[in-house]
Design an enzyme around this catalytic site. Sequence first.
Site, mmCIF file in Angstrom:
data_model
loop_
_atom_site.group_PDB
_atom_site.id
_atom_site.type_symbol
_atom_site.label_atom_id
_atom_site.label_comp_id
_atom_site.label_asym_id
_atom_site.label_seq_id
_atom_site.Cartn_x
_atom_site.Cartn_y
_atom_site.Cartn_z
ATOM 1 N N PRO A 101 0.667 -1.540 0.223
ATOM 2 C CA PRO A 101 0.178 0.168 -0.255
ATOM 3 C C PRO A 101 1.276 1.434 -0.084
ATOM 4 O O PRO A 101 2.233 1.489 0.538
ATOM 5 C CB PRO A 101 -0.810 -0.304 1.747
ATOM 6 C CG PRO A 101 -0.794 -1.163 1.878
ATOM 7 C CD PRO A 101 0.942 -1.953 1.067
ATOM 8 N N ALA A 104 1.745 4.558 3.385
ATOM 9 C CA ALA A 104 1.708 3.532 4.314
ATOM 10 C C ALA A 104 2.355 3.332 5.631
ATOM 11 O O ALA A 104 1.648 1.902 6.916
ATOM 12 C CB ALA A 104 0.393 2.383 4.135
ATOM 13 N N GLY A 105 3.144 3.752 5.223
ATOM 14 C CA GLY A 105 3.645 3.378 6.076
ATOM 15 C C GLY A 105 5.357 1.560 6.223
ATOM 16 O O GLY A 105 5.337 1.470 7.130
ATOM 17 N N GLY A 107 7.500 1.298 3.948
ATOM 18 C CA GLY A 107 8.100 1.422 2.768
ATOM 19 C C GLY A 107 8.114 1.151 1.011
ATOM 20 O O GLY A 107 8.557 0.299 0.335
ATOM 21 N N ALA A 111 11.092 0.619 -1.416
ATOM 22 C CA ALA A 111 10.995 -0.581 -2.455
ATOM 23 C C ALA A 111 10.845 -0.749 -3.709
ATOM 24 O O ALA A 111 11.127 -1.793 -4.483
ATOM 25 C CB ALA A 111 9.386 -1.961 -1.645
ATOM 26 N N ASP A 152 14.681 2.462 6.021
ATOM 27 C CA ASP A 152 13.729 1.749 4.988
ATOM 28 C C ASP A 152 14.388 1.218 3.272
ATOM 29 O O ASP A 152 14.347 0.146 3.489
ATOM 30 C CB ASP A 152 12.665 2.469 3.633
ATOM 31 C CG ASP A 152 11.093 3.298 4.899
ATOM 32 O OD1 ASP A 152 12.052 3.273 6.125
ATOM 33 O OD2 ASP A 152 10.239 3.807 4.782
HETATM 34 O O1 PMV Z 1 8.804 5.609 5.074
HETATM 35 P P1 PMV Z 1 7.768 5.425 6.253
HETATM 36 O O2 PMV Z 1 6.277 6.017 6.275
HETATM 37 O O3 PMV Z 1 7.472 3.824 7.340
HETATM 38 O O4 PMV Z 1 8.669 6.163 7.646
HETATM 39 C C1 PMV Z 1 10.015 5.530 8.195
HETATM 40 C C2 PMV Z 1 10.291 6.510 9.477
HETATM 41 C C3 PMV Z 1 10.328 7.336 9.939
HETATM 42 O O5 PMV Z 1 11.134 7.177 11.065
HETATM 43 C C4 PMV Z 1 9.416 8.192 10.414
HETATM 44 C C5 PMV Z 1 11.114 8.446 8.974
HETATM 45 C C6 PMV Z 1 12.681 7.999 8.339
HETATM 46 O O6 PMV Z 1 13.236 8.191 7.343
HETATM 47 O O7 PMV Z 1 13.224 7.408 8.969
#
Ligand code: PMV
Length: 316
Positions: A101, A104-105, A107, A111, A152
């Site tokens: 998704p 949505a956190g 990655g 990816a 990520d």
């Molecule tokens: O891409 P996301 O939404 O999984 O966020 C990455 C994690 C954060 O700590 C919020 C940002 C980062 O660059 O580390």
Amino acid sequence: MPAFSAYAPGKIILFGEHAVVYGQPAVAAPVSQVKARAVVNANLRGLPGSVRIQAPDVGEDAELASLPANHPIGLAVRSVLALLKIQSPPACTLKVTSTIPIAAGLGSGAAVSVAVLRAFSAYLGRPLKDEQVSELAFEVEKVHHGTPSGIDNTVITYGKPVYFIKGKPIEMLKVPVPFTIVIGNTGIASPTAAAVGEVRQAWKAKKALYESYFESAGSLAASARQMIEHGIVETLGPLMTANHGILRKMGVSSPELDELVAAATKAGALGAKLSGGGQGGNMIALVAASRAERVAQALQRAGAVSTIITVVGKPE
Ligand code: PMV
């Protein structure tokens, strides 16, 4: 000519999102149930230098030359050409698809970059090393996120659980006792750049307070690492819930995330927290394997639009 293809997994952050941007440690793991895929096919009738980029999930179908400089897929392709000092690649079509998704956190941006970098460099006959893939994906992340920590691109490139500190060599986590995580999606798209930007503004306004949040999250990540590496996984649950409390104070949770965290706990999860940028996106819950289905169903009843059950540390 054969097609050149590459996959890259999604990821979850188990501990330390946001604080990791400010130099604190974080723990992340790949999620192989969702994937980005890139496939390159030679276009024998195409003009040299022509790279057709197709990403049907986001309605993209364009020539590389027509894409703006900050287009994430275009940027990944151009960065491979620059690194390999190739000006005019043999004509090809690059197709990108993903089941991760977006916003949505999980990655999805990193990816897609990793899959594109691997498939395109393989097509050019010079597959990149993991360090190169991670570094170039990090450059693309900067366009997505502004000030990414690099977690990520690292966890997605290496495809293994990691203990990550910004700017330090990566450390793979040993996971002697694999553990089960249920992921619940609020269905609310939340671009990481916005959440990261808001935390930065709040940190500027209240430095001492925010730094105390970051340090607390960092020590949770450091303790969690010890527990994971010693196979004491049940105690990770309360650490996750504590991390969620800190993220709430930072202002990156949302009513929907809090509701899913509460629903998971009520259904027997050992602990739960938002994962990633927050303000929407996904949350994660640590569960005994036998409870995973029950917690996933409870999350769906509480409004999750999708759930994934994944095992961290499962041998590939
Ligand atoms: O891409 P996301 O939404 O999984 O966020 C990455 C994690 C954060 O700590 C919020 C940002 C980062 O660059 O580390």
